[in-house]
Design a protein around this motif. Sequence first.
Motif, PDB file in Angstrom:
ATOM      1  N   MET A  57       0.836  -1.209   0.000  1.00  0.00           N
ATOM      2  CA  MET A  57       0.000   0.000   0.000  1.00  0.00           C
ATOM      3  C   MET A  57       0.868   1.255   0.000  1.00  0.00           C
ATOM      4  N   SER A  58       0.566   2.136  -0.887  1.00  0.00           N
ATOM      5  CA  SER A  58       1.343   3.356  -0.994  1.00  0.00           C
ATOM      6  C   SER A  58       0.574   4.532  -0.375  1.00  0.00           C
ATOM      7  N   TRP A  59       1.002   5.722  -0.703  1.00  0.00           N
ATOM      8  CA  TRP A  59       0.357   6.915  -0.152  1.00  0.00           C
ATOM      9  C   TRP A  59      -0.619   7.515  -1.142  1.00  0.00           C
ATOM     10  N   GLU A  60      -1.759   7.908  -0.627  1.00  0.00           N
ATOM     11  CA  GLU A  60      -2.731   8.574  -1.484  1.00  0.00           C
ATOM     12  C   GLU A  60      -3.161   9.894  -0.874  1.00  0.00           C
ATOM     13  N   ILE A  61      -2.747  10.956  -1.490  1.00  0.00           N
ATOM     14  CA  ILE A  61      -3.067  12.278  -0.957  1.00  0.00           C
ATOM     15  C   ILE A  61      -4.026  13.001  -1.886  1.00  0.00           C
ATOM     16  N   ARG A  62      -5.075  13.518  -1.309  1.00  0.00           N
ATOM     17  CA  ARG A  62      -6.016  14.302  -2.100  1.00  0.00           C
ATOM     18  C   ARG A  62      -5.996  15.754  -1.649  1.00  0.00           C
ATOM     19  N   THR A  63      -6.479  16.591  -2.513  1.00  0.00           N
ATOM     20  CA  THR A  63      -6.338  18.022  -2.242  1.00  0.00           C
ATOM     21  C   THR A  63      -7.567  18.610  -1.548  1.00  0.00           C
ATOM     22  N   ASP A  64      -8.604  17.765  -1.339  1.00  0.00           N
ATOM     23  CA  ASP A  64      -9.853  18.326  -0.818  1.00  0.00           C
ATOM     24  C   ASP A  64      -9.940  18.292   0.704  1.00  0.00           C
ATOM     25  N   ARG A  65      -8.917  17.782   1.357  1.00  0.00           N
ATOM     26  CA  ARG A  65      -8.913  17.785   2.819  1.00  0.00           C
ATOM     27  C   ARG A  65      -7.500  18.075   3.293  1.00  0.00           C
ATOM     28  N   PRO A  66      -7.379  18.569   4.554  1.00  0.00           N
ATOM     29  CA  PRO A  66      -6.038  18.848   5.082  1.00  0.00           C
ATOM     30  C   PRO A  66      -5.140  17.635   4.918  1.00  0.00           C
ATOM     31  N   ILE A  67      -3.956  17.873   4.370  1.00  0.00           N
ATOM     32  CA  ILE A  67      -3.065  16.758   4.080  1.00  0.00           C
ATOM     33  C   ILE A  67      -2.613  16.042   5.348  1.00  0.00           C
ATOM     34  N   TYR A  68      -2.341  16.807   6.413  1.00  0.00           N
ATOM     35  CA  TYR A  68      -1.789  16.159   7.616  1.00  0.00           C
ATOM     36  C   TYR A  68      -2.789  15.184   8.226  1.00  0.00           C
ATOM     37  N   LEU A  69      -4.099  15.480   8.070  1.00  0.00           N
ATOM     38  CA  LEU A  69      -5.113  14.547   8.566  1.00  0.00           C
ATOM     39  C   LEU A  69      -5.065  13.234   7.784  1.00  0.00           C
ATOM     40  N   GLN A  70      -4.863  13.362   6.487  1.00  0.00           N
ATOM     41  CA  GLN A  70      -4.778  12.160   5.671  1.00  0.00           C
ATOM     42  C   GLN A  70      -3.531  11.357   6.021  1.00  0.00           C
ATOM     43  N   LEU A  71      -2.467  12.070   6.311  1.00  0.00           N
ATOM     44  CA  LEU A  71      -1.237  11.373   6.686  1.00  0.00           C
ATOM     45  C   LEU A  71      -1.440  10.604   7.988  1.00  0.00           C
ATOM     46  N   ILE A  72      -2.120  11.238   8.929  1.00  0.00           N
ATOM     47  CA  ILE A  72      -2.393  10.565  10.206  1.00  0.00           C
ATOM     48  C   ILE A  72      -3.169   9.274   9.970  1.00  0.00           C
ATOM     49  N   GLU A  73      -4.244   9.396   9.205  1.00  0.00           N
ATOM     50  CA  GLU A  73      -5.081   8.222   8.950  1.00  0.00           C
ATOM     51  C   GLU A  73      -4.276   7.095   8.304  1.00  0.00           C
ATOM     52  N   GLN A  74      -3.509   7.466   7.307  1.00  0.00           N
ATOM     53  CA  GLN A  74      -2.809   6.418   6.573  1.00  0.00           C
ATOM     54  C   GLN A  74      -1.677   5.822   7.387  1.00  0.00           C
ATOM     55  N   MET A  75      -1.105   6.643   8.232  1.00  0.00           N
ATOM     56  CA  MET A  75      -0.051   6.144   9.109  1.00  0.00           C
ATOM     57  C   MET A  75      -0.669   5.178  10.119  1.00  0.00           C
ATOM     58  N   GLU A  76      -1.810   5.561  10.674  1.00  0.00           N
ATOM     59  CA  GLU A  76      -2.520   4.668  11.596  1.00  0.00           C
ATOM     60  C   GLU A  76      -2.805   3.335  10.923  1.00  0.00           C
ATOM     61  N   LEU A  77      -3.264   3.432   9.693  1.00  0.00           N
ATOM     62  CA  LEU A  77      -3.603   2.213   8.969  1.00  0.00           C
ATOM     63  C   LEU A  77      -2.373   1.343   8.743  1.00  0.00           C
ATOM     64  N   LYS A  78      -1.278   1.986   8.390  1.00  0.00           N
ATOM     65  CA  LYS A  78      -0.047   1.225   8.142  1.00  0.00           C
ATOM     66  C   LYS A  78       0.419   0.507   9.406  1.00  0.00           C
ATOM     67  N   ILE A  79       0.241   1.189  10.515  1.00  0.00           N
ATOM     68  CA  ILE A  79       0.661   0.558  11.770  1.00  0.00           C
ATOM     69  C   ILE A  79      -0.291  -0.582  12.144  1.00  0.00           C
ATOM     70  N   CYS A  80      -1.591  -0.312  12.025  1.00  0.00           N
ATOM     71  CA  CYS A  80      -2.570  -1.332  12.424  1.00  0.00           C
ATOM     72  C   CYS A  80      -2.540  -2.548  11.520  1.00  0.00           C
ATOM     73  N   SER A  81      -2.183  -2.326  10.258  1.00  0.00           N
ATOM     74  CA  SER A  81      -2.184  -3.456   9.333  1.00  0.00           C
ATOM     75  C   SER A  81      -0.806  -4.116   9.273  1.00  0.00           C
ATOM     76  N   GLY A  82       0.099  -3.615  10.070  1.00  0.00           N
ATOM     77  CA  GLY A  82       1.372  -4.321  10.191  1.00  0.00           C
ATOM     78  C   GLY A  82       2.473  -3.897   9.235  1.00  0.00           C
ATOM     79  N   VAL A  83       2.212  -2.860   8.430  1.00  0.00           N
ATOM     80  CA  VAL A  83       3.278  -2.392   7.540  1.00  0.00           C
ATOM     81  C   VAL A  83       4.459  -1.922   8.392  1.00  0.00           C
TER      82      VAL A  83
END
Lengths: 123, 123, 123, 123
Positions: free
Chosen positions: A1-27
């Motif tokens: 799974m890579s990074w997916e950033i969209r421009t319609d929401r604050p980027i740092y919030l998306q980073l938090i979510e995806q980082m959480e996901l990476k940790i929870c899914s064991g990446v």
Amino acid sequence: MSWEIRTDRPIYLQLIEQMELKICSGVYALGSKLPPVRDLAQEASVNPNTMQKALAKLEEDGLLYTNRTIGRFVTEDVNIVNQVKNKLAKEQVQDFLKKMRKLGFDNNEVLSMLETMLEGVEQ
Amino acid sequence: MSWEIRTDRPIYLQLIEQMELKICSGVYALGSKLPPVRDLAQEASVNPNTMQKALAKLEEDGLLYTNRTIGRFVTEDVNIVNQVKNKLAKEQVQDFLKKMRKLGFDNNEVLSMLETMLEGVEQ
Amino acid sequence: MSWEIRTDRPIYLQLIEQMELKICSGVYALGSKLPPVRDLAQEASVNPNTMQKALAKLEEDGLLYTNRTIGRFVTEDVNIVNQVKNKLAKEQVQDFLKKMRKLGFDNNEVLSMLETMLEGVEQ
Amino acid sequence: MSWEIRTDRPIYLQLIEQMELKICSGVYALGSKLPPVRDLAQEASVNPNTMQKALAKLEEDGLLYTNRTIGRFVTEDVNIVNQVKNKLAKEQVQDFLKKMRKLGFDNNEVLSMLETMLEGVEQ
DNA sequence: GTGGTCTAGACCACC
DNA sequence: GTGGTCTAGACCACA
């Protein structure tokens, strides 16, 4: 799974979510060392400051901790990770239900559809 | 609901999906007239030809029909729309299950979590 | 039926064929007066001289005759028209067989296919 | 057999028909590789996009398949080709009958004429 | 070099 | 003004 950033929401919030996901899914495994901020930022094609902001928030929540001289690590506390896992899971469920309702399915229909699709499927 | 176009997949495929969703969720009612191709294209910020390609595919599938020189209309055939609805719903379920598994939940856990969250929630 | 002119064969030959067809199929009835050459030429989008050449050939074959002061007429001789009709029909058959052979059908197959398609069809 | 494009009907439809014919008559053998889209387009003197549209439709019908980055191939499925062959043959028969009727021949006359012309003709 | 996709811009038939 | 079609030209992913 890579990074997916969209421009319609604050980027740092998306980073938090995806980082959480990476940790929870064991990446990024419990207790493991994270790559340097600069590397993570480049990987996600964002400004290092933005990545820094996201990591700081994750640290606040206890999901990460910093050893100033060595680097940043994933927590070893299973409970914290499980809490986040549950939070993410609930968000997924809510999101899923919202989409299904938009398609016109009510709770019972969603439930029976899910049960049907789980039958006979290998885990 | 507006249009969301990403650059990592063919645009016309995304247009097809979002158009299906708009029809199934009632944004464009059965039998109603669609805006002109050019308007839809501008709305979605894509080239009219690209929108045309997407609509042509939806027409092939029977979801739309064209009355040349007058405009394009959503089918009045409930069966066709229901078929598409089911297709989209199955995709949502698959997607949901995939995400939950990535978080480490097995089928039973997903099911019980969903049941829990459905209890006491107004439809 | 209108005029169809292609650039890959002499135009006057095509005019002859189509004129024969028009006469045999009754667009121009036996004994009827033809429109002036100039009108026919314009209708077919060809040079009047070319149309003239075609009509002269048809006259030679007896399908038309000219009354200098009044105009050009279709013959009243049924036999001549029938001869042309048969000639055209044979050409159609040959052309048809050639196409069917190119598709890989032999004589028997063509015959049985034709018989099948004639059954139950109103004349 | 070369390409014949007329301006009175959509070009891509004509390309589809002629491509079907080329495949059914063996110009492009089953399983063989087609020339690149751009070459075919130039051969037929049309825009590559137009040829692309035609080929995409043939692919939808199963007559072709694409091995991306390698090229396009004729299907190896004899059944599909035979279906198309029969479709084309029926169209030829219909067209033939229509023309013969226009010449004033009824079903029986067409049949007997065909039988006569088939006798004594080498296959 | 292959197919696939997209954009821009134009013209057509129909009502 | 509507959908439909075509061309020209460009870029991309893949091997």
